[in-house]
Design a protein around this motif. Structure first.
Motif, PDB file in Angstrom:
ATOM      1  N   VAL A 170     -13.410 -16.005   3.935  1.00  0.00           N
ATOM      2  CA  VAL A 170     -13.221 -16.074   4.995  1.00  0.00           C
ATOM      3  C   VAL A 170     -14.089 -15.204   5.615  1.00  0.00           C
ATOM      4  O   VAL A 170     -13.547 -15.039   6.749  1.00  0.00           O
ATOM      5  N   PHE A 171     -15.049 -14.491   5.381  1.00  0.00           N
ATOM      6  CA  PHE A 171     -16.304 -14.077   6.001  1.00  0.00           C
ATOM      7  C   PHE A 171     -16.550 -14.958   6.797  1.00  0.00           C
ATOM      8  O   PHE A 171     -16.729 -14.726   8.380  1.00  0.00           O
TER       9      PHE A 171
ATOM     10  N   MET B  44     -10.523  -8.961  -3.130  1.00  0.00           N
ATOM     11  CA  MET B  44     -11.677  -8.239  -1.807  1.00  0.00           C
ATOM     12  C   MET B  44     -12.168 -10.228  -0.634  1.00  0.00           C
ATOM     13  O   MET B  44     -12.716  -9.473  -0.054  1.00  0.00           O
ATOM     14  N   ALA B  45     -12.044 -11.221  -1.553  1.00  0.00           N
ATOM     15  CA  ALA B  45     -11.491 -11.752  -0.657  1.00  0.00           C
ATOM     16  C   ALA B  45     -11.138 -11.945   0.679  1.00  0.00           C
ATOM     17  O   ALA B  45     -11.296 -12.566   1.599  1.00  0.00           O
ATOM     18  N   ILE B  46      -9.508 -11.266   0.350  1.00  0.00           N
ATOM     19  CA  ILE B  46      -8.892 -11.446   1.743  1.00  0.00           C
ATOM     20  C   ILE B  46      -9.267 -10.617   3.201  1.00  0.00           C
ATOM     21  O   ILE B  46      -9.332 -11.041   4.002  1.00  0.00           O
TER      22      ILE B  46
ATOM     23  N   GLU C 153     -14.223 -15.012  10.066  1.00  0.00           N
ATOM     24  CA  GLU C 153     -14.787 -13.713  10.663  1.00  0.00           C
ATOM     25  C   GLU C 153     -15.904 -14.050  11.054  1.00  0.00           C
ATOM     26  O   GLU C 153     -16.293 -13.215  12.451  1.00  0.00           O
ATOM     27  N   PHE C 154     -17.106 -14.132  10.850  1.00  0.00           N
ATOM     28  CA  PHE C 154     -18.236 -14.090  11.565  1.00  0.00           C
ATOM     29  C   PHE C 154     -18.724 -14.865  12.584  1.00  0.00           C
ATOM     30  O   PHE C 154     -19.150 -14.830  13.252  1.00  0.00           O
ATOM     31  N   LEU C 155     -17.638 -15.771  12.692  1.00  0.00           N
ATOM     32  CA  LEU C 155     -17.999 -16.777  13.724  1.00  0.00           C
ATOM     33  C   LEU C 155     -17.430 -16.372  14.861  1.00  0.00           C
ATOM     34  O   LEU C 155     -17.290 -16.866  16.384  1.00  0.00           O
ATOM     35  N   ILE C 156     -15.852 -15.438  15.088  1.00  0.00           N
ATOM     36  CA  ILE C 156     -15.359 -15.199  16.094  1.00  0.00           C
ATOM     37  C   ILE C 156     -15.628 -14.048  16.345  1.00  0.00           C
ATOM     38  O   ILE C 156     -15.934 -13.865  17.386  1.00  0.00           O
TER      39      ILE C 156
END
Length: 69
Positions: free
Chosen positions: A11-12, A1-3, A15-18
């Protein structure tokens, strides 16, 4: 689930910064990005969940571990 980019994993952060940069620069595109991330997570979760907690297929045999002394 890390990917997938769930919150406890690294990785979160990307995604949060994007997502926050998209909200800042192009607010109209943010819902589309969020929808895409949701669909991707749901599709991956649908495939991974039976592997993790589902029953073994009938054709699969259990393995026996070697006993070392």
């Amino acid at each position: 689930m890390a990917i997938v980019g769930l919150p406890p994993f690294g990785v979160f952060t990307s995604e949060f910064l994007i997502l926050t940069a998209t909200i800042k620069d192009a607010p109209a595109a943010a819902p589309l990005l969020l929808l895409g991330l949701t669909v991707a997570f749901a599709a991956l979760f649908r495939r991974v969940q039976p592997m993790v907690s589902g029953d073994a297929p009938p054709w699969q045999q259990s393995l026996t571990a070697a006993h070392l002394r």
